[in-house]
Design a protein around this motif. Structure first.
Motif, PDB file in Angstrom:
ATOM      1  N   LEU A   1     -10.395  -3.852  10.252  1.00 54.19           N
ATOM      2  CA  LEU A   1     -11.138  -3.808  11.508  1.00 54.19           C
ATOM      3  C   LEU A   1     -11.548  -5.210  11.933  1.00 54.19           C
ATOM      4  CD1 LEU A   1     -11.936  -1.228  13.049  1.00 54.19           C
ATOM      5  CD2 LEU A   1     -14.261  -1.597  12.233  1.00 54.19           C
ATOM      6  N   GLY A   2     -12.056  -5.983  10.960  1.00 52.15           N
ATOM      7  CA  GLY A   2     -12.505  -7.346  11.253  1.00 52.15           C
ATOM      8  C   GLY A   2     -11.365  -8.192  11.765  1.00 52.15           C
ATOM      9  N   LEU A   3     -10.217  -8.099  11.108  1.00 54.69           N
ATOM     10  CA  LEU A   3      -9.081  -8.916  11.526  1.00 54.69           C
ATOM     11  C   LEU A   3      -8.562  -8.473  12.891  1.00 54.69           C
ATOM     12  CD1 LEU A   3      -6.810 -10.901   9.694  1.00 54.69           C
ATOM     13  CD2 LEU A   3      -5.636  -9.366  11.241  1.00 54.69           C
ATOM     14  N   PHE A   4      -8.549  -7.173  13.108  1.00 50.60           N
ATOM     15  CA  PHE A   4      -8.108  -6.652  14.402  1.00 50.60           C
ATOM     16  C   PHE A   4      -8.911  -7.298  15.532  1.00 50.60           C
ATOM     17  CE2 PHE A   4      -8.588  -3.571  17.867  1.00 50.60           C
ATOM     18  CZ  PHE A   4      -7.262  -3.327  18.181  1.00 50.60           C
TER      19      PHE A   4
ATOM     20  N   ALA B   1       1.451  -4.399   0.251  1.00 51.15           N
ATOM     21  CA  ALA B   1       0.915  -3.211   0.919  1.00 51.15           C
ATOM     22  C   ALA B   1      -0.351  -3.545   1.704  1.00 51.15           C
ATOM     23  CB  ALA B   1       0.618  -2.114  -0.109  1.00 51.15           C
ATOM     24  N   PHE B   2      -0.944  -4.684   1.420  1.00 52.93           N
ATOM     25  CA  PHE B   2      -2.154  -5.079   2.149  1.00 52.93           C
ATOM     26  C   PHE B   2      -1.805  -6.060   3.265  1.00 52.93           C
ATOM     27  CE2 PHE B   2      -6.097  -7.316   2.944  1.00 52.93           C
ATOM     28  CZ  PHE B   2      -7.059  -6.326   2.841  1.00 52.93           C
ATOM     29  N   ALA B   3      -1.072  -7.128   2.901  1.00 49.77           N
ATOM     30  CA  ALA B   3      -0.862  -8.236   3.833  1.00 49.77           C
ATOM     31  C   ALA B   3       0.080  -7.878   4.974  1.00 49.77           C
ATOM     32  CB  ALA B   3      -0.339  -9.452   3.080  1.00 49.77           C
ATOM     33  N   LEU B   4       1.135  -7.099   4.690  1.00 47.96           N
ATOM     34  CA  LEU B   4       2.107  -6.820   5.750  1.00 47.96           C
ATOM     35  C   LEU B   4       1.540  -5.869   6.817  1.00 47.96           C
ATOM     36  CD1 LEU B   4       5.414  -6.769   3.621  1.00 47.96           C
ATOM     37  CD2 LEU B   4       4.310  -8.691   4.777  1.00 47.96           C
ATOM     38  N   PRO B   5       0.898  -4.741   6.411  1.00 49.33           N
ATOM     39  CA  PRO B   5       0.249  -3.928   7.444  1.00 49.33           C
ATOM     40  C   PRO B   5      -0.863  -4.695   8.173  1.00 49.33           C
ATOM     41  CG  PRO B   5       0.439  -2.686   5.422  1.00 49.33           C
ATOM     42  CD  PRO B   5       0.835  -4.089   5.095  1.00 49.33           C
ATOM     43  N   LEU B   6      -1.540  -5.592   7.460  1.00 45.18           N
ATOM     44  CA  LEU B   6      -2.592  -6.388   8.100  1.00 45.18           C
ATOM     45  C   LEU B   6      -1.997  -7.250   9.213  1.00 45.18           C
ATOM     46  CD1 LEU B   6      -5.681  -7.133   7.795  1.00 45.18           C
ATOM     47  CD2 LEU B   6      -4.912  -9.148   6.556  1.00 45.18           C
ATOM     48  N   PHE B   7      -0.791  -7.748   8.968  1.00 48.22           N
ATOM     49  CA  PHE B   7      -0.082  -8.545   9.973  1.00 48.22           C
ATOM     50  C   PHE B   7       0.203  -7.689  11.210  1.00 48.22           C
ATOM     51  CE2 PHE B   7       3.797 -10.597  11.672  1.00 48.22           C
ATOM     52  CZ  PHE B   7       3.366 -11.905  11.748  1.00 48.22           C
TER      53      PHE B   7
ATOM     54  N   MET C   1      -1.095  -8.244  15.016  1.00 45.51           N
ATOM     55  CA  MET C   1      -0.248  -8.303  16.214  1.00 45.51           C
ATOM     56  C   MET C   1      -0.727  -7.274  17.250  1.00 45.51           C
ATOM     57  SD  MET C   1       1.617 -10.766  15.545  1.00 45.51           S
ATOM     58  CE  MET C   1       0.580 -11.393  14.242  1.00 45.51           C
ATOM     59  N   THR C   2      -1.097  -6.067  16.748  1.00 39.37           N
ATOM     60  CA  THR C   2      -1.614  -5.046  17.653  1.00 39.37           C
ATOM     61  C   THR C   2      -2.882  -5.548  18.336  1.00 39.37           C
ATOM     62  OG1 THR C   2      -0.820  -3.475  16.002  1.00 39.37           O
ATOM     63  CG2 THR C   2      -2.158  -2.589  17.792  1.00 39.37           C
ATOM     64  N   GLY C   3      -3.751  -6.190  17.536  1.00 35.92           N
ATOM     65  CA  GLY C   3      -4.992  -6.738  18.094  1.00 35.92           C
ATOM     66  C   GLY C   3      -4.708  -7.774  19.162  1.00 35.92           C
ATOM     67  N   THR C   4      -3.682  -8.610  18.925  1.00 29.63           N
ATOM     68  CA  THR C   4      -3.348  -9.649  19.904  1.00 29.63           C
ATOM     69  C   THR C   4      -2.887  -9.019  21.214  1.00 29.63           C
ATOM     70  OG1 THR C   4      -2.638 -11.036  18.055  1.00 29.63           O
ATOM     71  CG2 THR C   4      -2.007 -11.756  20.247  1.00 29.63           C
ATOM     72  N   VAL C   5      -2.021  -8.008  21.095  1.00 31.60           N
ATOM     73  CA  VAL C   5      -1.510  -7.361  22.311  1.00 31.60           C
ATOM     74  C   VAL C   5      -2.644  -6.642  23.048  1.00 31.60           C
ATOM     75  CG1 VAL C   5       0.047  -5.597  23.204  1.00 31.60           C
ATOM     76  CG2 VAL C   5       0.797  -7.100  21.358  1.00 31.60           C
TER      77      VAL C   5
END
Lengths: 268, 111
Positions: A40-43, A159-165, A169-173
């Motif tokens: 959530l924070g990263l998003f 399993a953590f870093a790739l979905p986080l990426f 990207m979703t957050g950026t869009v």
């Protein structure tokens, strides 16, 4: 980890639970951990970045490319705001390099935590995977160390870093359009949770030495910033890291000295 | 206009190089340092100090969205977070209370 430390204070998680090693269980744990404060924070950090990028005159494609290629918040923010200010390419390059320099140390730490070297992972694969390293992931790896078996750490990482990426990207869009809907005050407050969260995660790190390093670095950087600008991070890091290591160096010297004396004693 | 957009793409590429050069150097370095050595510990200590430095800069000298908030909102929010963390040890409680404190103070200070 040093042996003396693990003997004096055994990590409680290790005593009660055997470390997870089943790939599917490890991946599930990583996803469960991800879809909480870290994700959530990263998003919202990326939403925040997208908002500044748009203000600076980036298109959606440019904002997305910056997030994907740089994938390091302080550098991204430095780039967008310097571009807005009309800084030269050289200044922008230096500022981004300086803001993201900590990546090198985080990567060293992560490569060690995951044990790429012990597992003989190819260099090119290590470099590829480390592109996806973010502060959030690095902190998370320190948290789960001991809960996840050594050889499964790479699965946890992926399993953590790739979905986080993908979340980033979703957050950026979405951020590109969300700025029109979400009140700035609310957005600001959510963006502000990330530094609070990361700082609290460091406060929870089991290794006292690193906690102290965090306290010194965290106290120094804001004090130095008015004097030396972006160099404050590097300076605070080196001073903080070195300061907490000094007692250690002394102990190491004493141990070496004692061993040396013993050897001489045995010889005579 | 085309020139301007091309220039931005060059900058993005430069920012990519400026960041990933550290990642590559980190991988190369990590494969040369002895694990468990004092040097490895020092690198980790510096990394923690730098990350906390970066994060404290957001609290004290923020850039980006947070830059438009008052220090009088950020510092109390940080204090609430630390205080609750020390008192209760609950990260979620501490961080969300800090964020709510920030929201409320920033709201009242702005109006």
């Amino acid at each position: 980890m040093s042996k003396d430390q693990s003997q004096s204070s055994p990590p409680p998680a290790m005593d009660r639970f055997a470390p997870l090693s089943d790939p599917r269980q490890v991946a599930m744990l990583a996803l469960r951990d991800l879809f909480q404060v870290p994700g959530l924070g990263l998003f919202f950090s990326m939403v925040g970045f997208s908002a500044i990028a748009r203000e600076a005159g980036f298109g959606l494609k440019e904002a997305l490319a910056t997030s994907a290629l740089v994938w390091g918040m302080p550098g991204q923010v430095a780039m967008a705001s310097l571009y807005l200010a009309g800084a030269s390419a050289a200044v922008i390059f230096m500022a981004v390099a300086l803001a993201n320099m900590r990546m090198m140390l985080m990567v060293v730490s992560t490569v060690d935590l995951i044990g790429f070297r012990r597992h003989g992972t190819a260099l090119i694969k290590q470099i590829f995977l480390m592109h996806f390293l973010a502060i959030t992931t690095w902190i998370q790896l320190s948290v789960v160390r001991g809960k996840v078996a050594d050889r499964a750490m790479v699965i946890y990482f992926m399993a953590f870093a790739l979905p986080l990426f993908v979340i980033g990207m979703t957050g950026t869009v979405l951020g590109f359009y969300l700025v029109d809907i979400v009140p700035p005050l609310l957005l600001k407050s959510i963006v502000f949770t990330t530094p609070l969260y990361i700082l609290m995660m460091v406060a929870k790190i089991r290794i006292q030495l690193f906690r102290y390093a965090g306290v010194v670095g965290g106290a120094l950087a804001p004090l130095l910033y008015p004097l030396i600008g972006e160099w404050a991070i590097l300076t605070a890091g080196i001073v903080g890291g070195t300061l907490v290591m000094l007692p250690r160096l002394n102990t190491a010297r004493q141990v070496r000295h004692k061993m040396h004396r013993k050897k001489r004693h045995n010889q005579s | 206009m085309i020139d301007q957009s091309l220039y931005l793409w060059v900058l993005i590429l430069l920012a990519f190089i400026a960041t990933d050069i550290w990642r590559v150097l980190g991988v190369l370095l990590a494969n040369r340092i002895t694990p468990e050595s004092l040097f490895m510990k020092w690198i980790n200590a510096v990394a923690y100090a730098m990350v906390c430095g970066v994060m404290m800069l957001v609290v004290v000298h923020p850039a980006g969205l947070v830059a438009s908030s008052s220090m009088m909102a950020r510092l109390p929010a940080f204090a609430v977070t630390i205080g609750l963390m020390l008192w209760r040890g609950n990260t979620l409680l501490a961080v969300s209370s800090g964020a709510i404190t920030f929201f409320c103070l920033d709201y009242f200070l702005a109006s």
